[in-house]
Design a protein around this motif. Structure first.
Motif, PDB file in Angstrom:
ATOM      1  N   TRP A 137       0.839  -1.200   0.000  1.00  0.00           N
ATOM      2  CA  TRP A 137       0.000   0.000   0.000  1.00  0.00           C
ATOM      3  C   TRP A 137       0.875   1.251   0.000  1.00  0.00           C
ATOM      4  CZ3 TRP A 137      -4.266   0.779   4.312  1.00  0.00           C
ATOM      5  CH2 TRP A 137      -5.094   1.852   3.973  1.00  0.00           C
ATOM      6  N   LEU A 138       1.948   1.231   0.769  1.00  0.00           N
ATOM      7  CA  LEU A 138       2.869   2.360   0.795  1.00  0.00           C
ATOM      8  C   LEU A 138       3.517   2.552  -0.584  1.00  0.00           C
ATOM      9  CD1 LEU A 138       4.114   4.547   2.560  1.00  0.00           C
ATOM     10  CD2 LEU A 138       5.844   2.885   3.262  1.00  0.00           C
ATOM     11  N   TYR A 139       3.914   1.456  -1.217  1.00  0.00           N
ATOM     12  CA  TYR A 139       4.490   1.521  -2.562  1.00  0.00           C
ATOM     13  C   TYR A 139       3.488   2.133  -3.546  1.00  0.00           C
ATOM     14  CZ  TYR A 139       6.402   0.045  -7.052  1.00  0.00           C
ATOM     15  OH  TYR A 139       6.882   0.029  -8.334  1.00  0.00           O
ATOM     16  N   VAL A 140       2.239   1.710  -3.469  1.00  0.00           N
ATOM     17  CA  VAL A 140       1.202   2.235  -4.370  1.00  0.00           C
ATOM     18  C   VAL A 140       1.017   3.733  -4.139  1.00  0.00           C
ATOM     19  CG1 VAL A 140      -1.285   2.172  -4.863  1.00  0.00           C
ATOM     20  CG2 VAL A 140       0.022   0.040  -4.748  1.00  0.00           C
ATOM     21  N   SER A 141       1.016   4.165  -2.893  1.00  0.00           N
ATOM     22  CA  SER A 141       0.865   5.594  -2.603  1.00  0.00           C
ATOM     23  C   SER A 141       2.032   6.403  -3.166  1.00  0.00           C
ATOM     24  CB  SER A 141       0.751   5.818  -1.094  1.00  0.00           C
ATOM     25  OG  SER A 141      -0.430   5.247  -0.594  1.00  0.00           O
ATOM     26  N   VAL A 142       3.242   5.927  -2.939  1.00  0.00           N
ATOM     27  CA  VAL A 142       4.430   6.650  -3.402  1.00  0.00           C
ATOM     28  C   VAL A 142       4.514   6.643  -4.926  1.00  0.00           C
ATOM     29  CG1 VAL A 142       6.969   6.630  -3.423  1.00  0.00           C
ATOM     30  CG2 VAL A 142       5.718   6.308  -1.266  1.00  0.00           C
ATOM     31  N   THR A 143       4.289   5.497  -5.542  1.00  0.00           N
ATOM     32  CA  THR A 143       4.389   5.443  -7.009  1.00  0.00           C
ATOM     33  C   THR A 143       3.270   6.227  -7.682  1.00  0.00           C
ATOM     34  OG1 THR A 143       3.270   3.287  -7.048  1.00  0.00           O
ATOM     35  CG2 THR A 143       5.706   3.294  -7.117  1.00  0.00           C
ATOM     36  N   GLY A 144       2.135   6.373  -7.014  1.00  0.00           N
ATOM     37  CA  GLY A 144       1.082   7.243  -7.552  1.00  0.00           C
ATOM     38  C   GLY A 144       1.578   8.675  -7.669  1.00  0.00           C
ATOM     39  N   VAL A 145       2.320   9.125  -6.676  1.00  0.00           N
ATOM     40  CA  VAL A 145       2.898  10.471  -6.711  1.00  0.00           C
ATOM     41  C   VAL A 145       3.983  10.543  -7.791  1.00  0.00           C
ATOM     42  CG1 VAL A 145       4.171  12.216  -5.401  1.00  0.00           C
ATOM     43  CG2 VAL A 145       2.352  10.894  -4.284  1.00  0.00           C
ATOM     44  N   VAL A 146       4.790   9.503  -7.924  1.00  0.00           N
ATOM     45  CA  VAL A 146       5.841   9.479  -8.946  1.00  0.00           C
ATOM     46  C   VAL A 146       5.235   9.569 -10.350  1.00  0.00           C
ATOM     47  CG1 VAL A 146       7.659   8.058  -9.998  1.00  0.00           C
ATOM     48  CG2 VAL A 146       7.525   8.286  -7.506  1.00  0.00           C
ATOM     49  N   VAL A 147       4.174   8.835 -10.597  1.00  0.00           N
ATOM     50  CA  VAL A 147       3.501   8.886 -11.906  1.00  0.00           C
ATOM     51  C   VAL A 147       3.013  10.307 -12.176  1.00  0.00           C
ATOM     52  CG1 VAL A 147       1.435   8.127 -13.172  1.00  0.00           C
ATOM     53  CG2 VAL A 147       2.886   6.445 -12.007  1.00  0.00           C
ATOM     54  N   TYR A 148       2.399  10.922 -11.178  1.00  0.00           N
ATOM     55  CA  TYR A 148       1.929  12.306 -11.326  1.00  0.00           C
ATOM     56  C   TYR A 148       3.095  13.240 -11.663  1.00  0.00           C
ATOM     57  CZ  TYR A 148       0.681  17.025  -9.877  1.00  0.00           C
ATOM     58  OH  TYR A 148       0.508  18.382  -9.833  1.00  0.00           O
ATOM     59  N   LEU A 149       4.184  13.124 -10.907  1.00  0.00           N
ATOM     60  CA  LEU A 149       5.335  13.994 -11.145  1.00  0.00           C
ATOM     61  C   LEU A 149       5.884  13.823 -12.558  1.00  0.00           C
ATOM     62  CD1 LEU A 149       7.218  13.625  -7.734  1.00  0.00           C
ATOM     63  CD2 LEU A 149       5.953  15.637  -8.565  1.00  0.00           C
ATOM     64  N   MET A 150       5.951  12.572 -13.010  1.00  0.00           N
ATOM     65  CA  MET A 150       6.487  12.324 -14.354  1.00  0.00           C
ATOM     66  C   MET A 150       5.542  12.824 -15.453  1.00  0.00           C
ATOM     67  SD  MET A 150       8.439   8.677 -13.963  1.00  0.00           S
ATOM     68  CE  MET A 150       9.453   8.889 -15.448  1.00  0.00           C
ATOM     69  N   LEU A 151       4.240  12.765 -15.201  1.00  0.00           N
ATOM     70  CA  LEU A 151       3.289  13.197 -16.222  1.00  0.00           C
ATOM     71  C   LEU A 151       3.095  14.715 -16.265  1.00  0.00           C
ATOM     72  CD1 LEU A 151       0.310  10.666 -16.088  1.00  0.00           C
ATOM     73  CD2 LEU A 151       1.766  11.163 -18.049  1.00  0.00           C
ATOM     74  N   TYR A 152       3.037  15.342 -15.088  1.00  0.00           N
ATOM     75  CA  TYR A 152       2.581  16.736 -15.032  1.00  0.00           C
ATOM     76  C   TYR A 152       3.630  17.745 -14.588  1.00  0.00           C
ATOM     77  CZ  TYR A 152      -1.982  14.559 -15.472  1.00  0.00           C
ATOM     78  OH  TYR A 152      -3.039  13.839 -15.916  1.00  0.00           O
ATOM     79  N   ILE A 153       4.548  17.359 -13.739  1.00  0.00           N
ATOM     80  CA  ILE A 153       5.488  18.323 -13.193  1.00  0.00           C
ATOM     81  C   ILE A 153       6.818  18.312 -13.939  1.00  0.00           C
ATOM     82  CG2 ILE A 153       6.724  19.094 -11.105  1.00  0.00           C
ATOM     83  CD1 ILE A 153       3.607  19.407 -11.035  1.00  0.00           C
ATOM     84  N   PHE A 154       7.345  17.127 -14.189  1.00  0.00           N
ATOM     85  CA  PHE A 154       8.631  17.003 -14.884  1.00  0.00           C
ATOM     86  C   PHE A 154       8.473  16.150 -16.144  1.00  0.00           C
ATOM     87  CE2 PHE A 154       9.591  17.215 -10.275  1.00  0.00           C
ATOM     88  CZ  PHE A 154      10.214  18.463 -10.266  1.00  0.00           C
ATOM     89  N   PRO A 155       7.569  16.552 -17.039  1.00  0.00           N
ATOM     90  CA  PRO A 155       7.415  15.721 -18.242  1.00  0.00           C
ATOM     91  C   PRO A 155       8.649  15.823 -19.130  1.00  0.00           C
ATOM     92  CG  PRO A 155       6.163  17.746 -18.464  1.00  0.00           C
ATOM     93  CD  PRO A 155       6.739  17.735 -17.059  1.00  0.00           C
TER      94      PRO A 155
END
Length: 141
Positions: A121-139
């Motif tokens: 669950w912790l991995y899913v929470s953290v990787t959800g943020v990583v996906v967001y960062l890769m898509l929207y913040i640091f594309p």
């Protein structure tokens, strides 16, 4: 209705769930079951709000976001997404079972599930943020 703020809200809810998970894990290690219950309830609520917001966003407005990066960044993105997505789906019934066992006082069953559920669950929470960062913040361009 198109709400461009929803991906940021979703990532924030994922991050918040991760913080609550870490604090809840620390609370149970410190043998504070009342604080553990409160923090894990907060993690569950954050994750539930995330799921509702995520589904609303993807079903009503945007559909699927496509990663634009190339090379190794693209491989990393798809590895993270490819592990995050199935695990996110898989953990839902186990979260519900863990909560059920805890509420019934079946702590041996609760512990057996949460030994592997907690880090997942912790991995899913953290990787959800990583996906967001890769898509929207640091594309990657």
């Amino acid at each position: 209705m198109h709400l461009p703020i929803l991906p940021t809200i979703n990532a924030s809810l994922n991050a918040l769930a991760g913080v609550f998970l870490l604090l809840g894990g620390t609370a149970i290690q410190n043998k504070d079951p009342i604080k553990h219950r409160l923090l894990m309830s907060c993690a569950f609520c954050s994750s539930t709000l995330f799921l509702c917001s995520y589904l609303y966003y993807h079903l009503s407005s945007r559909g699927v976001s496509h990663y634009q990066g190339k090379g190794i960044l693209r491989a990393i993105y798809f590895f993270v997404l490819g592990t995050h997505t199935p695990l996110a789906v898989l953990i839902v019934p186990f979260i519900l079972m863990a909560i059920r066992h805890a509420l019934r006082g079946e702590f041996d069953k609760h512990t057996r599930i949460t030994r592997w559920l907690y880090p997942t669950w912790l991995y899913v929470s953290v990787t959800g943020v990583v996906v967001y960062l890769m898509l929207y913040i640091f594309p990657a361009s």
